[in-house]
Design a protein around this motif. Structure first.
Motif, PDB file in Angstrom:
ATOM      1  N   PHE A  30       1.863  15.773  -0.613  1.00  0.00           N
ATOM      2  CA  PHE A  30       2.510  14.300  -0.083  1.00  0.00           C
ATOM      3  C   PHE A  30       3.615  14.432   1.307  1.00  0.00           C
ATOM      4  CE2 PHE A  30       1.796  13.589  -4.473  1.00  0.00           C
ATOM      5  CZ  PHE A  30       1.151  11.954  -4.294  1.00  0.00           C
ATOM      6  N   ASP A  31       3.372  13.530   2.410  1.00  0.00           N
ATOM      7  CA  ASP A  31       4.054  13.621   3.393  1.00  0.00           C
ATOM      8  C   ASP A  31       4.762  11.984   3.823  1.00  0.00           C
ATOM      9  OD1 ASP A  31       2.323  15.696   4.752  1.00  0.00           O
ATOM     10  OD2 ASP A  31       0.817  14.701   4.915  1.00  0.00           O
ATOM     11  N   VAL A  32       5.562  12.671   4.435  1.00  0.00           N
ATOM     12  CA  VAL A  32       6.869  11.553   4.337  1.00  0.00           C
ATOM     13  C   VAL A  32       5.784  10.900   5.205  1.00  0.00           C
ATOM     14  CG1 VAL A  32       9.067  10.098   5.049  1.00  0.00           C
ATOM     15  CG2 VAL A  32       8.940  12.504   4.163  1.00  0.00           C
ATOM     16  N   MET A  33       5.811   9.315   4.939  1.00  0.00           N
ATOM     17  CA  MET A  33       5.143   8.210   6.195  1.00  0.00           C
ATOM     18  C   MET A  33       6.160   6.934   6.570  1.00  0.00           C
ATOM     19  SD  MET A  33       3.018   5.572   3.387  1.00  0.00           S
ATOM     20  CE  MET A  33       2.580   4.295   4.896  1.00  0.00           C
ATOM     21  N   TYR A  34       7.127   6.787   5.997  1.00  0.00           N
ATOM     22  CA  TYR A  34       8.266   5.576   7.038  1.00  0.00           C
ATOM     23  C   TYR A  34       9.691   6.481   5.966  1.00  0.00           C
ATOM     24  CZ  TYR A  34      10.405   1.975   7.594  1.00  0.00           C
ATOM     25  OH  TYR A  34      10.802   1.016   7.694  1.00  0.00           O
ATOM     26  N   GLU A  35      10.548   6.549   6.326  1.00  0.00           N
ATOM     27  CA  GLU A  35      12.113   6.356   5.883  1.00  0.00           C
ATOM     28  C   GLU A  35      12.721   5.634   6.883  1.00  0.00           C
ATOM     29  OE1 GLU A  35      14.095  10.215   6.727  1.00  0.00           O
ATOM     30  OE2 GLU A  35      12.411  11.067   7.278  1.00  0.00           O
ATOM     31  N   THR A  36      13.649   5.094   5.675  1.00  0.00           N
ATOM     32  CA  THR A  36      14.809   4.398   5.809  1.00  0.00           C
ATOM     33  C   THR A  36      15.841   3.818   5.130  1.00  0.00           C
ATOM     34  OG1 THR A  36      15.136   1.765   7.494  1.00  0.00           O
ATOM     35  CG2 THR A  36      14.020   2.503   5.016  1.00  0.00           C
ATOM     36  N   GLY A  42      22.507   0.872   1.158  1.00  0.00           N
ATOM     37  CA  GLY A  42      22.974   2.159   1.777  1.00  0.00           C
ATOM     38  C   GLY A  42      22.340   3.012   1.618  1.00  0.00           C
ATOM     39  N   ALA A  43      21.393   2.255   0.344  1.00  0.00           N
ATOM     40  CA  ALA A  43      20.578   3.783  -0.011  1.00  0.00           C
ATOM     41  C   ALA A  43      19.130   4.380   0.675  1.00  0.00           C
ATOM     42  CB  ALA A  43      19.855   3.357  -1.099  1.00  0.00           C
ATOM     43  N   LYS A  44      18.933   5.984   0.612  1.00  0.00           N
ATOM     44  CA  LYS A  44      17.950   6.239   1.603  1.00  0.00           C
ATOM     45  C   LYS A  44      16.274   5.786   0.445  1.00  0.00           C
ATOM     46  CE  LYS A  44      20.353  10.550   2.628  1.00  0.00           C
ATOM     47  NZ  LYS A  44      19.966  11.353   3.134  1.00  0.00           N
ATOM     48  N   VAL A  45      15.589   5.447   1.885  1.00  0.00           N
ATOM     49  CA  VAL A  45      14.149   5.274   1.432  1.00  0.00           C
ATOM     50  C   VAL A  45      13.526   5.574   1.662  1.00  0.00           C
ATOM     51  CG1 VAL A  45      12.477   3.118   1.107  1.00  0.00           C
ATOM     52  CG2 VAL A  45      15.227   3.006   0.285  1.00  0.00           C
ATOM     53  N   LYS A  46      12.048   6.385   0.940  1.00  0.00           N
ATOM     54  CA  LYS A  46      11.106   7.403   1.700  1.00  0.00           C
ATOM     55  C   LYS A  46      10.045   6.430   0.838  1.00  0.00           C
ATOM     56  CE  LYS A  46      14.002  11.331   3.371  1.00  0.00           C
ATOM     57  NZ  LYS A  46      12.829  12.873   3.009  1.00  0.00           N
ATOM     58  N   PHE A  47       8.516   6.544   1.757  1.00  0.00           N
ATOM     59  CA  PHE A  47       7.485   6.266   1.394  1.00  0.00           C
ATOM     60  C   PHE A  47       7.022   7.441   1.784  1.00  0.00           C
ATOM     61  CE2 PHE A  47       8.890   2.296   1.787  1.00  0.00           C
ATOM     62  CZ  PHE A  47       7.895   1.389   0.628  1.00  0.00           C
ATOM     63  N   PHE A  48       5.862   8.044   0.430  1.00  0.00           N
ATOM     64  CA  PHE A  48       4.943   9.716   0.165  1.00  0.00           C
ATOM     65  C   PHE A  48       3.870   9.132   0.465  1.00  0.00           C
ATOM     66  CE2 PHE A  48       9.535  10.418  -0.814  1.00  0.00           C
ATOM     67  CZ  PHE A  48       9.768  12.093   0.142  1.00  0.00           C
ATOM     68  N   PHE A  55       4.166   6.558  -3.012  1.00  0.00           N
ATOM     69  CA  PHE A  55       5.033   6.827  -3.680  1.00  0.00           C
ATOM     70  C   PHE A  55       6.181   6.092  -3.395  1.00  0.00           C
ATOM     71  CE2 PHE A  55       3.021   9.870  -6.345  1.00  0.00           C
ATOM     72  CZ  PHE A  55       2.447   9.303  -7.527  1.00  0.00           C
ATOM     73  N   GLU A  56       7.041   5.050  -3.322  1.00  0.00           N
ATOM     74  CA  GLU A  56       7.884   4.496  -2.914  1.00  0.00           C
ATOM     75  C   GLU A  56       9.431   4.684  -3.073  1.00  0.00           C
ATOM     76  OE1 GLU A  56      10.865   0.420  -1.698  1.00  0.00           O
ATOM     77  OE2 GLU A  56       9.413   0.511  -3.391  1.00  0.00           O
ATOM     78  N   ILE A  99      10.498 -14.967  -2.302  1.00  0.00           N
ATOM     79  CA  ILE A  99      10.052 -14.594  -1.440  1.00  0.00           C
ATOM     80  C   ILE A  99      11.020 -13.824  -0.617  1.00  0.00           C
ATOM     81  CG2 ILE A  99       8.791 -14.228   0.254  1.00  0.00           C
ATOM     82  CD1 ILE A  99       6.996 -15.933  -1.194  1.00  0.00           C
ATOM     83  N   HIS A 100      11.077 -12.267  -0.605  1.00  0.00           N
ATOM     84  CA  HIS A 100      11.925 -11.549  -0.336  1.00  0.00           C
ATOM     85  C   HIS A 100      11.665 -10.650   1.457  1.00  0.00           C
ATOM     86  CE1 HIS A 100      14.872 -11.405  -3.303  1.00  0.00           C
ATOM     87  NE2 HIS A 100      13.300 -11.182  -3.708  1.00  0.00           N
ATOM     88  N   PHE A 101      12.581 -10.539   2.980  1.00  0.00           N
ATOM     89  CA  PHE A 101      11.739  -9.512   3.566  1.00  0.00           C
ATOM     90  C   PHE A 101      12.647  -8.215   4.012  1.00  0.00           C
ATOM     91  CE2 PHE A 101      12.733  -8.464   7.788  1.00  0.00           C
ATOM     92  CZ  PHE A 101      10.898  -8.106   8.379  1.00  0.00           C
ATOM     93  N   LEU A 102      11.569  -7.446   3.544  1.00  0.00           N
ATOM     94  CA  LEU A 102      12.593  -5.892   4.878  1.00  0.00           C
ATOM     95  C   LEU A 102      11.533  -5.339   5.619  1.00  0.00           C
ATOM     96  CD1 LEU A 102      12.604  -4.340   0.795  1.00  0.00           C
ATOM     97  CD2 LEU A 102      14.685  -4.926   2.063  1.00  0.00           C
ATOM     98  N   PRO A 103      12.971  -5.239   6.133  1.00  0.00           N
ATOM     99  CA  PRO A 103      12.220  -4.579   7.922  1.00  0.00           C
ATOM    100  C   PRO A 103      11.517  -2.577   7.766  1.00  0.00           C
ATOM    101  CG  PRO A 103      14.868  -4.414   7.749  1.00  0.00           C
ATOM    102  CD  PRO A 103      14.303  -4.549   6.424  1.00  0.00           C
ATOM    103  N   PHE A 104      10.826  -2.808   6.845  1.00  0.00           N
ATOM    104  CA  PHE A 104       9.993  -1.457   6.521  1.00  0.00           C
ATOM    105  C   PHE A 104       9.086  -1.426   7.370  1.00  0.00           C
ATOM    106  CE2 PHE A 104      11.505  -0.646   2.339  1.00  0.00           C
ATOM    107  CZ  PHE A 104      13.274  -0.628   2.114  1.00  0.00           C
ATOM    108  N   PHE A 105       8.472  -0.385   7.663  1.00  0.00           N
ATOM    109  CA  PHE A 105       7.213  -0.133   8.487  1.00  0.00           C
ATOM    110  C   PHE A 105       7.262  -0.823   9.788  1.00  0.00           C
ATOM    111  CE2 PHE A 105       5.790   0.286   4.356  1.00  0.00           C
ATOM    112  CZ  PHE A 105       5.806   1.421   3.938  1.00  0.00           C
TER     113      PHE A 105
END
Length: 128
Positions: A30-36, A42-48, A55-56, A99-105
């Motif tokens: 898997f490659d990391v496609m996004y991280e924030t 304050g938790a780290k989040v990565k999308f593989f 996988f989030e 409905i929630h919003f996250l500034p991901f991607f």
């Protein structure tokens, strides 16, 4: 509902150790496609990503470290407001979620979550 579903979005997996999770998923291709950082906690989040499988992985103190610890599955939809309306009409918003919003991607995502009959969380997700 079928008219709004595009396909599978991702599986959400909580982790106590982002470094170990990163090494593991990269080792199996898997490659990391996004991280924030989730600004709410304050938790780290990565999308593989590998091909069309995503996988989030996100840091959490509530990781059970047992079989069945996957937190949620996410479904891509074209119109999260319409899906939210339909889910509410069917009386299936059993978590009373909004409905929630996250500034991901690039432009963010909008989503809400319901619970299935086996206590599984189902997230309906739309890229903004």
């Amino acid at each position: 509902m079928k008219e709004y579903v595009i396909g599978f979005q991702h599986v959400g997996i909580p982790t106590k150790d982002m470094e170990a999770s990163t090494k593991f998923y990269e080792a199996i291709g898997f490659d990391v496609m996004y991280e924030t950082i989730d600004e709410s906690n304050g938790a780290k989040v990565k999308f593989f990503k590998q091909k069309d499988l995503v996988f989030e992985v996100y840091e959490s103190t509530d990781v059970t470290m047992t079989t069945g610890s996957i937190d949620h599955i996410s479904i891509d939809v074209t119109d999260v407001e319409k899906v939210y309306e339909e889910i509410n009409k069917m009386g299936m918003n059993n978590l009373n979620d909004e409905i929630h919003f996250l500034p991901f991607f690039e432009k963010g995502v909008r989503y809400f979550i319901i619970e299935g009959p086996n206590k599984e969380k189902i997230e309906f997700n739309q890229y903004v």
